[in-house]
Design a protein around this motif. Structure first.
Motif, PDB file in Angstrom:
ATOM      1  N   GLU A   1     -10.513  -3.055  -0.553  1.00 27.12           N
ATOM      2  CA  GLU A   1      -9.424  -2.107  -0.380  1.00 27.12           C
ATOM      3  C   GLU A   1      -8.571  -2.573   0.786  1.00 27.12           C
ATOM      4  O   GLU A   1      -9.088  -2.948   1.834  1.00 27.12           O
ATOM      5  CB  GLU A   1      -9.976  -0.704  -0.111  1.00 27.12           C
ATOM      6  N   VAL A   2      -7.258  -2.577   0.608  1.00 30.59           N
ATOM      7  CA  VAL A   2      -6.369  -3.055   1.662  1.00 30.59           C
ATOM      8  C   VAL A   2      -6.331  -2.044   2.803  1.00 30.59           C
ATOM      9  O   VAL A   2      -6.445  -0.836   2.587  1.00 30.59           O
ATOM     10  CB  VAL A   2      -4.951  -3.305   1.123  1.00 30.59           C
TER      11      VAL A   2
ATOM     12  N   THR B   1       7.206   0.990  11.380  1.00 31.87           N
ATOM     13  CA  THR B   1       6.375  -0.162  11.728  1.00 31.87           C
ATOM     14  C   THR B   1       5.440  -0.436  10.555  1.00 31.87           C
ATOM     15  O   THR B   1       4.662   0.446  10.160  1.00 31.87           O
ATOM     16  CB  THR B   1       5.531   0.096  12.989  1.00 31.87           C
ATOM     17  N   LEU B   2       5.547  -1.629   9.972  1.00 27.50           N
ATOM     18  CA  LEU B   2       4.712  -1.993   8.839  1.00 27.50           C
ATOM     19  C   LEU B   2       3.698  -3.039   9.277  1.00 27.50           C
ATOM     20  O   LEU B   2       4.059  -4.036   9.912  1.00 27.50           O
ATOM     21  CB  LEU B   2       5.566  -2.554   7.698  1.00 27.50           C
ATOM     22  N   SER B   3       2.451  -2.820   8.939  1.00 26.67           N
ATOM     23  CA  SER B   3       1.411  -3.810   9.229  1.00 26.67           C
ATOM     24  C   SER B   3       1.297  -4.774   8.056  1.00 26.67           C
ATOM     25  O   SER B   3       1.369  -4.363   6.893  1.00 26.67           O
ATOM     26  CB  SER B   3       0.069  -3.109   9.475  1.00 26.67           C
ATOM     27  N   LEU B   4       1.147  -6.061   8.356  1.00 27.60           N
ATOM     28  CA  LEU B   4       1.057  -7.109   7.336  1.00 27.60           C
ATOM     29  C   LEU B   4      -0.177  -7.951   7.616  1.00 27.60           C
ATOM     30  O   LEU B   4      -0.320  -8.510   8.707  1.00 27.60           O
ATOM     31  CB  LEU B   4       2.320  -7.978   7.359  1.00 27.60           C
ATOM     32  N   SER B   5      -1.079  -8.024   6.649  1.00 27.69           N
ATOM     33  CA  SER B   5      -2.303  -8.804   6.839  1.00 27.69           C
ATOM     34  C   SER B   5      -2.245 -10.106   6.063  1.00 27.69           C
ATOM     35  O   SER B   5      -1.565 -10.210   5.042  1.00 27.69           O
ATOM     36  CB  SER B   5      -3.534  -7.996   6.415  1.00 27.69           C
ATOM     37  N   TYR B   6      -2.974 -11.107   6.552  1.00 31.02           N
ATOM     38  CA  TYR B   6      -3.030 -12.420   5.904  1.00 31.02           C
ATOM     39  C   TYR B   6      -4.438 -12.979   6.068  1.00 31.02           C
ATOM     40  O   TYR B   6      -5.142 -12.680   7.040  1.00 31.02           O
ATOM     41  CB  TYR B   6      -2.009 -13.386   6.523  1.00 31.02           C
ATOM     42  N   LEU B   7      -4.862 -13.783   5.104  1.00 33.38           N
ATOM     43  CA  LEU B   7      -6.167 -14.419   5.157  1.00 33.38           C
ATOM     44  C   LEU B   7      -6.118 -15.571   6.148  1.00 33.38           C
ATOM     45  O   LEU B   7      -5.168 -16.358   6.152  1.00 33.38           O
ATOM     46  CB  LEU B   7      -6.553 -14.933   3.775  1.00 33.38           C
TER      47      LEU B   7
ATOM     48  N   ARG C   1       0.852  -1.192   0.000  1.00 31.76           N
ATOM     49  CA  ARG C   1       0.000   0.000   0.000  1.00 31.76           C
ATOM     50  C   ARG C   1       0.887   1.240   0.000  1.00 31.76           C
ATOM     51  O   ARG C   1       1.791   1.366   0.831  1.00 31.76           O
ATOM     52  CB  ARG C   1      -0.905  -0.013   1.228  1.00 31.76           C
ATOM     53  N   GLN C   2       0.604   2.136  -0.906  1.00 32.98           N
ATOM     54  CA  GLN C   2       1.397   3.359  -0.995  1.00 32.98           C
ATOM     55  C   GLN C   2       0.567   4.609  -0.705  1.00 32.98           C
ATOM     56  O   GLN C   2       1.047   5.730  -0.857  1.00 32.98           O
ATOM     57  CB  GLN C   2       2.021   3.460  -2.391  1.00 32.98           C
ATOM     58  N   ARG C   3      -0.693   4.383  -0.291  1.00 32.28           N
ATOM     59  CA  ARG C   3      -1.579   5.522  -0.029  1.00 32.28           C
ATOM     60  C   ARG C   3      -2.218   5.374   1.350  1.00 32.28           C
ATOM     61  O   ARG C   3      -3.411   5.624   1.537  1.00 32.28           O
ATOM     62  CB  ARG C   3      -2.672   5.604  -1.091  1.00 32.28           C
ATOM     63  N   GLY C   4      -1.449   4.936   2.313  1.00 30.55           N
ATOM     64  CA  GLY C   4      -1.963   4.719   3.660  1.00 30.55           C
ATOM     65  C   GLY C   4      -1.983   5.981   4.490  1.00 30.55           C
ATOM     66  O   GLY C   4      -1.649   7.070   4.002  1.00 30.55           O
TER      67      GLY C   4
END
Length: 516
Positions: free
Chosen positions: A405-406, A359-365, A265-268
């Motif tokens: 949307e992420v 700090t980067l957030s990482l999501s997973y299914l 994501r580059q628009r957070g």
């Protein structure tokens, strides 16, 4: 010799959420209830199904299909050309807008319809007579037959859909089927359902199973026990069990054309993180910090393949049948595990972004393997990249199994090739494609994909354009491919005739049967 008892028992990890083909991005067992103009044959190639003949104009922009006159819905209605027109227009209509609606791109007016500039009724598909279907394209599409084999392009019964309205496809009694099987109305729950033969299917004489039972298991242990007890005819293996079972007669490894990947994501909401992830140097650092071989063997097992690019291995070969597209991709070094280079790239990216401890957030299914992948990524990335902290966030399954949307900086996702061509993966990351949730954009990449999309045949120029496009995607790490999971199963050795596909829908039970 066939047995008298022709009932197969299968497992699923997810309940049925809908029977509406326009609401699904994965069809699972339901693909056995759908048939379209084409069906997927061995090695992902398309062959005619409900269409008996197709003619193509000289410009290769108009396909005219002659349908069989004796194909029927499960309620006895004749399947007509209008059923295809209704289905395709419905898939693109704003009210339904199928998760995979981008697959229609290239059919005349699909693009402006998807953009909301034209009504779905303007799609280039028409039914000049009851059994004649005309499909007009914006440009030649060499891969069109392979696309049309995907279940989303199957017909829908307009009379039934209008009769049930909002109830349509919410339960088996509110849906009809054109494939070899239909979902039975009795015994249907979210955790158990069964398929029975469609009594009006055109090729009913070659459907041998009398019933397909599908049960939802939330526990891998219970699924395994059910197979051991003979209550299942197939079980998907967790990788820990693979090795000592490989020599058993019922063991099989099935490759499938899908890729586990990271999108950015580059628009957070965090300007510093946006500045960081907009840099290809930061994305390259993340890619170089990942030990893909270790990641795969500790999560999906030794049969998983480290990514060579975004296009899965075995998906498509060159004209002479020798070169695998994935192996021919030139920028594979961007996917190599290189901690020293990763650290250097990361420090430079941090300096450019004017940030020191992101700090980067990482999501997973939600799923056992995907959670392990996310945890391993967290460990690998924070170990190699100085100053980095990674937080994990689980995503729940939705009807479409996709996110609109992420809402995290990095998204771990799985993309499947829906037809046997590199374009099925590369088109997903063009600027305007809905699957490009990270909004990566490169004009040269878009142009190369467009040229390949417009090609009238599978020629060398098209092949080279696709290779150049993937080279750009990998050079800048617009997305970061991780691994190609393999699926390992134990299958009842007496079960024969199941067609396992490497693209599109995975298993076709139309010709399946048990032997003594």
């Amino acid at each position: 010799m066939m047995t008298k008892h022709q009932v197969v028992n299968l497992a699923s990890t997810q309940p049925i959420r809908t029977l509406d083909t326009d609401k699904l991005s994965q069809f699972g067992r339901l693909n056995n209830t759908i048939e379209g103009l084409y069906t997927t044959a061995n090695e992902g190639q398309a062959e005619l199904a409900l269409a008996k003949k197709v003619t193509v104009n000289a410009a290769k922009t108009t396909y005219t299909f002659a349908l069989y006159h004796d194909s029927y819905w499960s309620n006895g209605d004749v399947i007509t050309a209008k059923d295809f027109v209704y289905s395709w227009q419905r898939a693109l209509a704003p009210k339904t807008k199928a998760p995979d609606a981008d697959l229609f791109t290239g059919i005349h007016n699909a693009k402006p319809i998807l953009a909301g500039k034209l009504p779905a009724t303007q799609l280039g598909v028409s039914a000049p007579s009851k059994f004649k279907l005309v499909v007009k394209l914006d440009h030649p599409m060499a891969e069109l037959p392979e696309r049309l084999a995907y279940p989303l392009f199957g017909p829908q019964n307009e009379r039934v859909a209008q009769k049930y309205g909002a109830k349509y496809a919410t339960k088996p009694q509110y849906q009809v089927y054109g494939g070899p099987f239909m979902v039975a109305t009795k015994g249907y729950t979210k955790t158990h359902w069964h398929l029975v033969p469609n009594p009006h299917y055109w090729d009913r004489d070659h459907v041998y199973l009398t019933r397909i039972n599908v049960t939802v298991f939330k526990s891998q242990k219970k699924m395994w026990q059910a197979y051991q007890d003979g209550r299942l005819d197939e079980v998907h293996l967790p990788f820990q069990k693979d090795k000592h079972l490989e020599k058993q007669a019922d063991y099989t490894a099935r490759p499938y054309s899908k890729m586990l990947l990271l999108s950015y994501r580059q628009r957070g909401p965090k300007p510093g993180v946006n500045r960081l992830l907009k840099q290809s140097q930061a994305r390259l650092a993340i890619s170089h910090a990942i030990d893909r071989k270790s990641l795969g063997t500790t999560t999906y097992g030794a049969t998983s393949l480290p990514a060579q690019g975004i296009v899965p291995a075995g998906l498509s070969r060159g004209q002479r049948g020798t070169a695998d597209f994935a192996a021919a991709q030139t920028n594979q070094s961007t996917l190599a595990y290189n901690p020293k280079l990763a650290t250097k790239e990361w420090r430079s990216a941090l300096k450019q972004a004017e940030i020191s401890h992101p700090t980067l957030s990482l999501s997973y299914l939600v799923g056992p393997s995907t959670k392990k992948v996310a945890q391993r990524l967290q460990q690998q990335l924070t170990k190699v990249l100085p100053g980095l902290k990674v937080t994990l966030k689980a995503r729940e399954w939705t009807i479409s199994e996709q996110d609109d949307e992420v809402d995290t900086d990095i998204t771990l996702t799985t993309q499947r090739a829906q037809y046997a061509d590199p374009l099925s993966m590369l088109a997903l990351f063009t600027t305007e494609n809905a699957a490009n949730t990270g909004h990566w954009s490169n004009q040269t990449y878009d142009d190369l994909v467009a040229q390949a999309s417009n090609a009238s045949s599978f020629n060398n120029r098209r092949w080279q354009n696709l290779l150049k496009a993937e080279g750009i995607l990998m050079k800048y790490q617009g997305v970061t491919p991780l691994l190609q999971p393999a699926s390992n199963y134990l299958v009842n050795p007496k079960l024969n005739g199941v067609q396992f596909n490497t693209v599109g829908t995975q298993s076709n039970f139309k010709g399946a049967y048990f032997v003594k």
